[in-house]
Design a protein around this motif. Structure first.
Motif, PDB file in Angstrom:
ATOM      1  N   ARG A 291       0.836  -1.203   0.000  1.00 61.99           N
ATOM      2  CA  ARG A 291       0.000   0.000   0.000  1.00 61.99           C
ATOM      3  C   ARG A 291       0.868   1.249   0.000  1.00 61.99           C
ATOM      4  O   ARG A 291       1.979   1.264   0.531  1.00 61.99           O
ATOM      5  CB  ARG A 291      -0.977   0.001   1.176  1.00 61.99           C
ATOM      6  CG  ARG A 291      -0.424  -0.291   2.589  1.00 61.99           C
ATOM      7  CD  ARG A 291       0.541   0.683   3.076  1.00 61.99           C
ATOM      8  NE  ARG A 291       0.809   0.587   4.500  1.00 61.99           N
ATOM      9  CZ  ARG A 291       1.561   1.473   5.135  1.00 61.99           C
ATOM     10  NH1 ARG A 291       2.136   2.469   4.494  1.00 61.99           N
ATOM     11  NH2 ARG A 291       1.775   1.348   6.425  1.00 61.99           N
TER      12      ARG A 291
ATOM     13  N   ALA B  97       0.260   5.106   1.387  1.00 62.78           N
ATOM     14  CA  ALA B  97      -0.730   5.644   2.331  1.00 62.78           C
ATOM     15  C   ALA B  97      -0.467   7.116   2.668  1.00 62.78           C
ATOM     16  O   ALA B  97      -0.070   7.438   3.787  1.00 62.78           O
ATOM     17  CB  ALA B  97      -0.725   4.787   3.598  1.00 62.78           C
ATOM     18  N   PRO B  98      -0.665   8.018   1.715  1.00 65.57           N
ATOM     19  CA  PRO B  98      -0.391   9.433   2.008  1.00 65.57           C
ATOM     20  C   PRO B  98      -1.469  10.087   2.878  1.00 65.57           C
ATOM     21  O   PRO B  98      -2.608   9.627   2.915  1.00 65.57           O
ATOM     22  CB  PRO B  98      -0.395  10.072   0.612  1.00 65.57           C
ATOM     23  CG  PRO B  98      -1.306   9.208  -0.197  1.00 65.57           C
ATOM     24  CD  PRO B  98      -1.159   7.818   0.347  1.00 65.57           C
ATOM     25  N   SER B  99      -1.072  11.147   3.573  1.00 70.27           N
ATOM     26  CA  SER B  99      -2.027  11.957   4.345  1.00 70.27           C
ATOM     27  C   SER B  99      -2.324  13.226   3.549  1.00 70.27           C
ATOM     28  O   SER B  99      -1.391  13.948   3.196  1.00 70.27           O
ATOM     29  CB  SER B  99      -1.414  12.364   5.691  1.00 70.27           C
ATOM     30  OG  SER B  99      -0.998  11.222   6.380  1.00 70.27           O
TER      31      SER B  99
ATOM     32  N   GLU C 290      -4.890   8.620   4.312  1.00 67.90           N
ATOM     33  CA  GLU C 290      -4.839   8.667   5.777  1.00 67.90           C
ATOM     34  C   GLU C 290      -5.300  10.057   6.248  1.00 67.90           C
ATOM     35  O   GLU C 290      -4.494  10.934   6.555  1.00 67.90           O
ATOM     36  CB  GLU C 290      -3.436   8.320   6.255  1.00 67.90           C
ATOM     37  CG  GLU C 290      -3.030   6.934   5.757  1.00 67.90           C
ATOM     38  CD  GLU C 290      -2.113   6.157   6.673  1.00 67.90           C
ATOM     39  OE1 GLU C 290      -1.216   6.764   7.268  1.00 67.90           O
ATOM     40  OE2 GLU C 290      -2.307   4.931   6.794  1.00 67.90           O
TER      41      GLU C 290
ATOM     42  N   TYR D 186      -2.514   8.209  14.261  1.00 66.62           N
ATOM     43  CA  TYR D 186      -1.783   7.564  13.167  1.00 66.62           C
ATOM     44  C   TYR D 186      -1.433   6.119  13.535  1.00 66.62           C
ATOM     45  O   TYR D 186      -1.679   5.195  12.770  1.00 66.62           O
ATOM     46  CB  TYR D 186      -0.510   8.372  12.835  1.00 66.62           C
ATOM     47  CG  TYR D 186       0.513   7.547  12.089  1.00 66.62           C
ATOM     48  CD1 TYR D 186       0.225   7.037  10.826  1.00 66.62           C
ATOM     49  CD2 TYR D 186       1.747   7.220  12.665  1.00 66.62           C
ATOM     50  CE1 TYR D 186       1.139   6.238  10.147  1.00 66.62           C
ATOM     51  CE2 TYR D 186       2.658   6.422  12.001  1.00 66.62           C
ATOM     52  CZ  TYR D 186       2.356   5.932  10.745  1.00 66.62           C
ATOM     53  OH  TYR D 186       3.253   5.137  10.089  1.00 66.62           O
TER      54      TYR D 186
ATOM     55  N   VAL E 114      -3.104   2.982  11.455  1.00 69.96           N
ATOM     56  CA  VAL E 114      -2.220   2.311  10.493  1.00 69.96           C
ATOM     57  C   VAL E 114      -2.134   0.811  10.813  1.00 69.96           C
ATOM     58  O   VAL E 114      -2.128  -0.037   9.913  1.00 69.96           O
ATOM     59  CB  VAL E 114      -0.833   3.011  10.483  1.00 69.96           C
ATOM     60  CG1 VAL E 114       0.103   2.468  11.521  1.00 69.96           C
ATOM     61  CG2 VAL E 114      -0.166   2.908   9.124  1.00 69.96           C
TER      62      VAL E 114
ATOM     63  N   ARG F  78       7.733   1.586   3.336  1.00 68.58           N
ATOM     64  CA  ARG F  78       7.605   3.010   3.650  1.00 68.58           C
ATOM     65  C   ARG F  78       8.973   3.572   4.002  1.00 68.58           C
ATOM     66  O   ARG F  78       9.956   2.830   4.119  1.00 68.58           O
ATOM     67  CB  ARG F  78       6.603   3.223   4.795  1.00 68.58           C
ATOM     68  CG  ARG F  78       6.984   2.533   6.078  1.00 68.58           C
ATOM     69  CD  ARG F  78       5.854   2.662   7.106  1.00 68.58           C
ATOM     70  NE  ARG F  78       6.167   2.017   8.364  1.00 68.58           N
ATOM     71  CZ  ARG F  78       5.286   1.781   9.308  1.00 68.58           C
ATOM     72  NH1 ARG F  78       4.031   2.136   9.158  1.00 68.58           N
ATOM     73  NH2 ARG F  78       5.646   1.203  10.431  1.00 68.58           N
TER      74      ARG F  78
ATOM     75  N   LEU G 226       9.910   6.227   9.263  1.00 65.57           N
ATOM     76  CA  LEU G 226       8.868   5.562  10.050  1.00 65.57           C
ATOM     77  C   LEU G 226       9.371   4.263  10.687  1.00 65.57           C
ATOM     78  O   LEU G 226       8.594   3.504  11.271  1.00 65.57           O
ATOM     79  CB  LEU G 226       7.632   5.307   9.184  1.00 65.57           C
ATOM     80  CG  LEU G 226       6.895   6.605   8.809  1.00 65.57           C
ATOM     81  CD1 LEU G 226       5.834   6.355   7.754  1.00 65.57           C
ATOM     82  CD2 LEU G 226       6.271   7.242  10.046  1.00 65.57           C
TER      83      LEU G 226
HETATM   84  N1  GLU Z   1       0.351   8.577   6.203  1.00 63.73           N
HETATM   85  C1  GLU Z   1       1.745   8.536   6.512  1.00 63.73           C
HETATM   86  C2  GLU Z   1       2.449   9.709   5.857  1.00 63.73           C
HETATM   87  O1  GLU Z   1       1.911  10.318   4.936  1.00 63.73           O
HETATM   88  C3  GLU Z   1       2.425   7.275   6.048  1.00 63.73           C
HETATM   89  C4  GLU Z   1       1.972   6.087   6.786  1.00 63.73           C
HETATM   90  C5  GLU Z   1       2.745   4.815   6.582  1.00 63.73           C
HETATM   91  O2  GLU Z   1       3.277   4.590   5.486  1.00 63.73           O
HETATM   92  O3  GLU Z   1       2.764   4.020   7.498  1.00 63.73           O
HETATM   93  O4  GLU Z   1       3.545  10.031   6.267  1.00 63.73           O
END
Ligand code: GLU
Length: 303
Positions: free
Chosen positions: A19, A21-23, A55, A217, A221, A235, A239
């Motif tokens: 996946r 998963a941008p915010s 997200e 978050y 997640v 990712r 993170l």
């Molecule tokens: N939503 C997070 C972000 O934009 C990334 C989350 C993830 O990859 O676990 O930084």
């Protein structure tokens, strides 16, 4: 003696699911493009499905037009996603359910401290001890535990009176319940597999639900990666440390631990991570300045 790291390889592993998963609290920049393209390349290599997850739990900062902009940027880059887009703001009940399970295990407590008070507390303790107050891997002061000792009647009274609060994980209780070392499977850019040890204690009593959001978050997640059957999670290196919390939550909630891969980050001219908050150049601006999907892919090493 720490226990031996477990063997995470499963002979019956099905088709991997990845996946991005941008915010949607800003437009995508080159760092996001790198992450999305790394996921695309990895999905191709593994014959995996690639999902898009928005997200957007932070309803004050995430805006629908920014989510639409992100999807337009990804389409322009030529990245194709499988299945439906999951928007976290449409799934608050899933996160409430996870919180309820943690609450039933007596692992969370309400905290009424404001950020300002926490900073002041840390400052006062530093003055008292002459030592810097410990910080978490993101540099935020560790929670001093002020509200963890509050009796249930007082907490209930303050909640009933409408006092704003967050919900924190009782890290000591969570670690005691987890009972032993926590590990997760990891692979590097050369595909070399290893097992990493998670050290969630260094984060202290993390916030799992915010004042105006029934999640965080970390919680969403973990819930979503499990619900969507994500593995490996691909990712950025930024993170990696937060994964310690995620592995603990997976353990507490009885969810599987995915494999992880942390890709290197793109740094700006000053050696700092590209971030929306530092006005790093957005893909939209690059497109307007004449860049093409091919030039972006070439620049990032994906041509
Ligand atoms: N939503 C997070 C972000 O934009 C990334 C989350 C993830 O990859 O676990 O930084």
């Amino acid at each position: 003696m720490p226990s031996d790291p477990p063997d995470f390889r499963r002979p019956d592993d099905h088709r991997p699911v990845l996946r991005f998963a941008p915010s949607p609290n800003g437009r995508l920049h080159l760092g996001h493009a790198l992450s999305a393209l790394t996921n695309e390349a990895m999905a191709e290599r593994l014959g995996a499905a690639l999902l898009l997850r928005i997200e957007d739990i932070d309803l004050a900062r995430c805006r629908p037009e920014l989510a639409a902009g992100i999807m337009a940027d990804l389409e322009w880059l030529g990245i194709r996603f499988d299945g439906a887009v999951r928007r976290q703001s449409e799934h608050f009940d899933d996160y409430r359910g996870a919180l309820a399970r943690l609450r039933a295990k007596r692992l969370i407590y309400p905290c009424f401290c404001s950020r300002q008070n926490l900073r002041r507390d840390a400052g006062a303790r530093e003055a008292q001890t002459g030592k810097p107050w410990p910080t978490d891997p993101d540099g935020a002061p560790l929670y001093p535990g002020r509200c963890s000792a509050m009796g249930i009647p007082e907490a209930e009274q303050r909640i009933a009176a409408g006092e704003p609060h967050v919900l924190r994980l009782d890290m000591a209780a969570a670690l005691a319940l987890a009972g032993g070392d926590l590990h997760y499977p990891l692979f590097d850019s050369a595909g070399l597999e290893s097992v990493a040890r998670a050290d969630p204690a260094r984060w202290g009593d993390v916030v799992l639900a915010r004042k105006d959001t029934p999640t965080s978050y970390h919680l969403s997640v973990v819930v979503d990666d499990a619900l969507q059957g994500i593995s490996p999670v691909v990712r950025g290196q930024d993170l990696a440390a937060a994964t310690d919390i995620h592995v603990l939550l997976q353990h507490l909630l009885g969810l599987p631990t995915p494999r992880y891969h942390f890709h290197p980050l793109l740094l700006d001219d000053e050696g700092l991570k590209l971030a929306k908050s530092r006005d790093s150049i957005s893909l939209a601006a690059l497109r307007e300045a004449g860049d093409t999907p091919e030039s972006i892919r070439r620049l990032l090493g994906f041509a």
